[in-house]
Design a protein around this motif. Sequence first.
Motif, PDB file in Angstrom:
ATOM      1  N   PRO A 235     -15.283  18.146 -15.993  1.00 33.13           N
ATOM      2  CA  PRO A 235     -16.195  18.640 -14.946  1.00 33.13           C
ATOM      3  C   PRO A 235     -16.108  17.810 -13.669  1.00 33.13           C
ATOM      4  CG  PRO A 235     -17.317  18.507 -17.065  1.00 33.13           C
ATOM      5  CD  PRO A 235     -15.993  17.826 -17.239  1.00 33.13           C
ATOM      6  N   GLN A 236     -16.368  18.425 -12.562  1.00 31.86           N
ATOM      7  CA  GLN A 236     -16.409  17.714 -11.290  1.00 31.86           C
ATOM      8  C   GLN A 236     -17.589  16.737 -11.285  1.00 31.86           C
ATOM      9  OE1 GLN A 236     -16.571  20.828  -8.349  1.00 31.86           O
ATOM     10  NE2 GLN A 236     -14.363  21.177  -8.407  1.00 31.86           N
ATOM     11  N   PRO A 237     -17.536  15.633 -10.567  1.00 32.74           N
ATOM     12  CA  PRO A 237     -16.500  15.241  -9.609  1.00 32.74           C
ATOM     13  C   PRO A 237     -15.336  14.479 -10.245  1.00 32.74           C
ATOM     14  CG  PRO A 237     -18.262  13.647  -9.540  1.00 32.74           C
ATOM     15  CD  PRO A 237     -18.690  14.698 -10.536  1.00 32.74           C
ATOM     16  N   LEU A 238     -15.405  14.175 -11.563  1.00 28.73           N
ATOM     17  CA  LEU A 238     -14.343  13.399 -12.193  1.00 28.73           C
ATOM     18  C   LEU A 238     -13.075  14.222 -12.377  1.00 28.73           C
ATOM     19  CD1 LEU A 238     -16.401  11.473 -14.905  1.00 28.73           C
ATOM     20  CD2 LEU A 238     -15.733  10.724 -12.615  1.00 28.73           C
ATOM     21  N   GLY A 239     -13.221  15.552 -12.553  1.00 25.07           N
ATOM     22  CA  GLY A 239     -12.062  16.417 -12.736  1.00 25.07           C
ATOM     23  C   GLY A 239     -12.186  17.644 -11.867  1.00 25.07           C
ATOM     24  N   ARG A 240     -11.364  18.643 -12.169  1.00 27.28           N
ATOM     25  CA  ARG A 240     -11.396  19.866 -11.372  1.00 27.28           C
ATOM     26  C   ARG A 240     -12.308  20.912 -11.974  1.00 27.28           C
ATOM     27  NH1 ARG A 240      -5.249  21.391 -10.299  1.00 27.28           N
ATOM     28  NH2 ARG A 240      -6.267  23.440 -10.216  1.00 27.28           N
ATOM     29  N   GLY A 241     -12.658  20.747 -13.241  1.00 25.62           N
ATOM     30  CA  GLY A 241     -13.624  21.651 -13.856  1.00 25.62           C
ATOM     31  C   GLY A 241     -13.111  23.052 -14.119  1.00 25.62           C
ATOM     32  N   VAL A 242     -11.793  23.231 -14.303  1.00 30.53           N
ATOM     33  CA  VAL A 242     -11.258  24.566 -14.576  1.00 30.53           C
ATOM     34  C   VAL A 242     -11.355  24.843 -16.075  1.00 30.53           C
ATOM     35  CG1 VAL A 242      -9.685  24.336 -12.625  1.00 30.53           C
ATOM     36  CG2 VAL A 242      -8.871  23.823 -14.923  1.00 30.53           C
ATOM     37  N   SER A 243     -11.159  26.080 -16.465  1.00 29.40           N
ATOM     38  CA  SER A 243     -11.213  26.458 -17.875  1.00 29.40           C
ATOM     39  C   SER A 243      -9.975  25.966 -18.608  1.00 29.40           C
ATOM     40  CB  SER A 243     -11.310  27.974 -18.013  1.00 29.40           C
ATOM     41  OG  SER A 243     -10.105  28.580 -17.576  1.00 29.40           O
ATOM     42  N   ALA A 244     -10.076  25.910 -19.918  1.00 30.58           N
ATOM     43  CA  ALA A 244      -8.932  25.499 -20.726  1.00 30.58           C
ATOM     44  C   ALA A 244      -7.771  26.467 -20.546  1.00 30.58           C
ATOM     45  CB  ALA A 244      -9.337  25.417 -22.194  1.00 30.58           C
ATOM     46  N   GLU A 245      -8.076  27.756 -20.375  1.00 28.22           N
ATOM     47  CA  GLU A 245      -7.027  28.747 -20.197  1.00 28.22           C
ATOM     48  C   GLU A 245      -6.235  28.494 -18.920  1.00 28.22           C
ATOM     49  OE1 GLU A 245     -10.114  29.372 -20.974  1.00 28.22           O
ATOM     50  OE2 GLU A 245     -10.006  30.354 -22.949  1.00 28.22           O
ATOM     51  N   VAL A 246      -6.957  28.207 -17.837  1.00 23.73           N
ATOM     52  CA  VAL A 246      -6.296  27.941 -16.562  1.00 23.73           C
ATOM     53  C   VAL A 246      -5.487  26.646 -16.633  1.00 23.73           C
ATOM     54  CG1 VAL A 246      -6.680  27.380 -14.125  1.00 23.73           C
ATOM     55  CG2 VAL A 246      -7.976  29.231 -15.205  1.00 23.73           C
ATOM     56  N   ALA A 247      -6.064  25.626 -17.270  1.00 22.74           N
ATOM     57  CA  ALA A 247      -5.367  24.346 -17.396  1.00 22.74           C
ATOM     58  C   ALA A 247      -4.075  24.506 -18.181  1.00 22.74           C
ATOM     59  CB  ALA A 247      -6.281  23.327 -18.073  1.00 22.74           C
ATOM     60  N   LEU A 248      -4.134  25.268 -19.267  1.00 24.19           N
ATOM     61  CA  LEU A 248      -2.941  25.471 -20.073  1.00 24.19           C
ATOM     62  C   LEU A 248      -1.896  26.272 -19.308  1.00 24.19           C
ATOM     63  CD1 LEU A 248      -1.559  25.007 -22.739  1.00 24.19           C
ATOM     64  CD2 LEU A 248      -2.728  27.019 -23.666  1.00 24.19           C
ATOM     65  N   GLU A 249      -2.340  27.215 -18.507  1.00 26.58           N
ATOM     66  CA  GLU A 249      -1.389  27.995 -17.708  1.00 26.58           C
ATOM     67  C   GLU A 249      -0.681  27.095 -16.699  1.00 26.58           C
ATOM     68  OE1 GLU A 249      -1.271  32.036 -14.912  1.00 26.58           O
ATOM     69  OE2 GLU A 249      -3.156  31.329 -15.769  1.00 26.58           O
ATOM     70  N   GLU A 250      -1.422  26.176 -16.070  1.00 23.25           N
ATOM     71  CA  GLU A 250      -0.805  25.251 -15.113  1.00 23.25           C
ATOM     72  C   GLU A 250       0.178  24.312 -15.819  1.00 23.25           C
ATOM     73  OE1 GLU A 250      -2.940  23.289 -12.070  1.00 23.25           O
ATOM     74  OE2 GLU A 250      -4.529  24.801 -11.959  1.00 23.25           O
ATOM     75  N   LEU A 251      -0.192  23.872 -17.013  1.00 21.10           N
ATOM     76  CA  LEU A 251       0.721  23.023 -17.785  1.00 21.10           C
ATOM     77  C   LEU A 251       2.036  23.744 -18.049  1.00 21.10           C
ATOM     78  CD1 LEU A 251      -1.328  21.158 -20.566  1.00 21.10           C
ATOM     79  CD2 LEU A 251       0.339  20.130 -19.018  1.00 21.10           C
ATOM     80  N   ARG A 252       1.939  25.001 -18.456  1.00 26.60           N
ATOM     81  CA  ARG A 252       3.142  25.762 -18.773  1.00 26.60           C
ATOM     82  C   ARG A 252       3.977  26.022 -17.523  1.00 26.60           C
ATOM     83  NH1 ARG A 252       0.180  29.524 -23.309  1.00 26.60           N
ATOM     84  NH2 ARG A 252       1.103  28.497 -25.133  1.00 26.60           N
ATOM     85  N   GLU A 253       3.322  26.196 -16.375  1.00 23.84           N
ATOM     86  CA  GLU A 253       4.064  26.412 -15.127  1.00 23.84           C
ATOM     87  C   GLU A 253       4.895  25.185 -14.766  1.00 23.84           C
ATOM     88  OE1 GLU A 253       1.148  27.416 -12.230  1.00 23.84           O
ATOM     89  OE2 GLU A 253       0.918  29.499 -12.900  1.00 23.84           O
ATOM     90  N   GLU A 254       4.406  24.020 -15.135  1.00 20.26           N
ATOM     91  CA  GLU A 254       5.112  22.782 -14.782  1.00 20.26           C
ATOM     92  C   GLU A 254       5.946  22.231 -15.934  1.00 20.26           C
ATOM     93  OE1 GLU A 254       4.005  20.205 -11.873  1.00 20.26           O
ATOM     94  OE2 GLU A 254       1.918  20.846 -11.722  1.00 20.26           O
ATOM     95  N   ALA A 255       6.022  22.971 -17.039  1.00 20.19           N
ATOM     96  CA  ALA A 255       6.880  22.558 -18.147  1.00 20.19           C
ATOM     97  C   ALA A 255       8.336  22.650 -17.709  1.00 20.19           C
ATOM     98  CB  ALA A 255       6.632  23.452 -19.362  1.00 20.19           C
ATOM     99  N   GLY A 256       9.084  21.589 -17.939  1.00 18.02           N
ATOM    100  CA  GLY A 256      10.486  21.545 -17.530  1.00 18.02           C
ATOM    101  C   GLY A 256      10.676  20.846 -16.209  1.00 18.02           C
TER     102      GLY A 256
ATOM    103  N   LEU B  86       0.989  20.905 -27.519  1.00 19.67           N
ATOM    104  CA  LEU B  86      -0.400  20.751 -27.080  1.00 19.67           C
ATOM    105  C   LEU B  86      -1.159  22.070 -27.088  1.00 19.67           C
ATOM    106  CD1 LEU B  86      -1.505  18.643 -24.008  1.00 19.67           C
ATOM    107  CD2 LEU B  86      -2.361  20.949 -24.296  1.00 19.67           C
ATOM    108  N   ALA B  87      -0.477  23.142 -26.733  1.00 21.99           N
ATOM    109  CA  ALA B  87      -1.140  24.432 -26.533  1.00 21.99           C
ATOM    110  C   ALA B  87      -2.029  24.877 -27.701  1.00 21.99           C
ATOM    111  CB  ALA B  87      -0.103  25.506 -26.216  1.00 21.99           C
ATOM    112  N   PRO B  88      -1.558  24.854 -28.948  1.00 25.24           N
ATOM    113  CA  PRO B  88      -2.415  25.326 -30.047  1.00 25.24           C
ATOM    114  C   PRO B  88      -3.598  24.400 -30.339  1.00 25.24           C
ATOM    115  CG  PRO B  88      -0.092  25.247 -30.687  1.00 25.24           C
ATOM    116  CD  PRO B  88      -0.229  24.473 -29.428  1.00 25.24           C
ATOM    117  N   LEU B  89      -3.622  23.220 -29.744  1.00 28.03           N
ATOM    118  CA  LEU B  89      -4.671  22.245 -30.025  1.00 28.03           C
ATOM    119  C   LEU B  89      -5.809  22.305 -29.019  1.00 28.03           C
ATOM    120  CD1 LEU B  89      -2.318  19.210 -30.803  1.00 28.03           C
ATOM    121  CD2 LEU B  89      -3.350  20.814 -32.423  1.00 28.03           C
ATOM    122  N   THR B  90      -5.717  23.235 -28.064  1.00 27.54           N
ATOM    123  CA  THR B  90      -6.739  23.354 -27.031  1.00 27.54           C
ATOM    124  C   THR B  90      -7.584  24.596 -27.280  1.00 27.54           C
ATOM    125  OG1 THR B  90      -5.468  24.766 -25.546  1.00 27.54           O
ATOM    126  CG2 THR B  90      -5.042  22.387 -25.446  1.00 27.54           C
TER     127      THR B  90
END
Length: 378
Positions: A331-352, A363-367
């Motif tokens: 949660p903000q202000p320590l983080g961005r406060g996005v959903s787990a779904e959005v966070a996982l999508e960003e992770l996958r976009e930057e995979a590689g 990591l994906a199945p553990l979230t």
Amino acid sequence: MAAYSTLLIGIALSGAIVGIAVAFGRSSRVLARSHDDALTDTLTGLGNRRRLLEDLSDLLASGEPGRSRLLLVLDLDGFKAYNDTFGHPAGDVLLARLGRELENAARDCGGTAYRPGGDEFCALIENRRAGRRRLRAAVGEALFTGVQHVTASYGEVVLPLEADSAERALQLADRRLYADKSQRRRQAEAREVRDALTEALNGRPAGNALGGVADLACRVGKALGLRGEELELVVRAAELHDVGKAAVPEAILENPDRLDEVEQALLRQHTLVGERILSSARPLGPVATIVRAGDERFDGSGHPDGLKGEDIPLAARIVAACDFFHTLTEPQPLGRGVSAEVALEELREEAGSRFDPAVVEALAPLTPASEPVAGEVA
């Protein structure tokens, strides 16, 4: 008269013989008792060092084929502090209890327990895995006081495979015991330093996220097949990956998206600062290496060393992905406060590019966002 004198002489001789026999018997019993006393520890009733040496020599001299025995030597850790805190009578009670537990366990394992002296104990048992576990469990039960931490270090030797004399067996066991003791001491020192650093970090921005990152990194490490020391390294690195940020002003940490070039350069130095801090505590040297690689990228465009792909330590790749996911969902202000779904999508976009694809998929199945994101085929 002569007959009467002969009778008296016979009676006297008989009495003397009986007296000699009684005295001899008494002396034999005294000698036997003295011999037993010389081989017995007075506090515990176990065999002492002399008894141990005799039994080891007899065993090794017997040369019985297939008669494998395990010599286990243990030395107490923390016993001096226990004595200093509660007094020597309490220490003697603890040693006596340990002696009883070890004697019963050794007997159950077809062997014998000994106390060579001080806070050192031994057992000579049949060489079986179950016996080893039984002995160690008995030691743990005896040492549990609930008020003071007392543990044991161990050295083991398989006889006659690893030694052909009593002296050689004890030397080898002692060498292994002190290697175990040294390792335990280093681990204890590392825990103390880690706990102090973690406590300091918990007072900094994002400090409360440390436990969450370490927990997630541990589960990802297990999913990737890590166990034992390798998994322990991942967890410790996750707990301490941001230790270098202790040298960064809080104003910079609280506004990472609004930094000028000088401030960005200072922030990028945190992995090197973290490495220097951790390297000063020798037991944390392996963790320092992982922390240094915390800002490397899978495609080689990271810093400070430009490592690429599997040249980046696996622990660092795991911590980087877990920290990114946790920062996004915090949660903000320590983080961005996005959903787990959005966070996982960003992770996958930057995979590689930024992250190791294999780590991301582990990591994906553990979230909480373990379901496929929109547009993906299940």
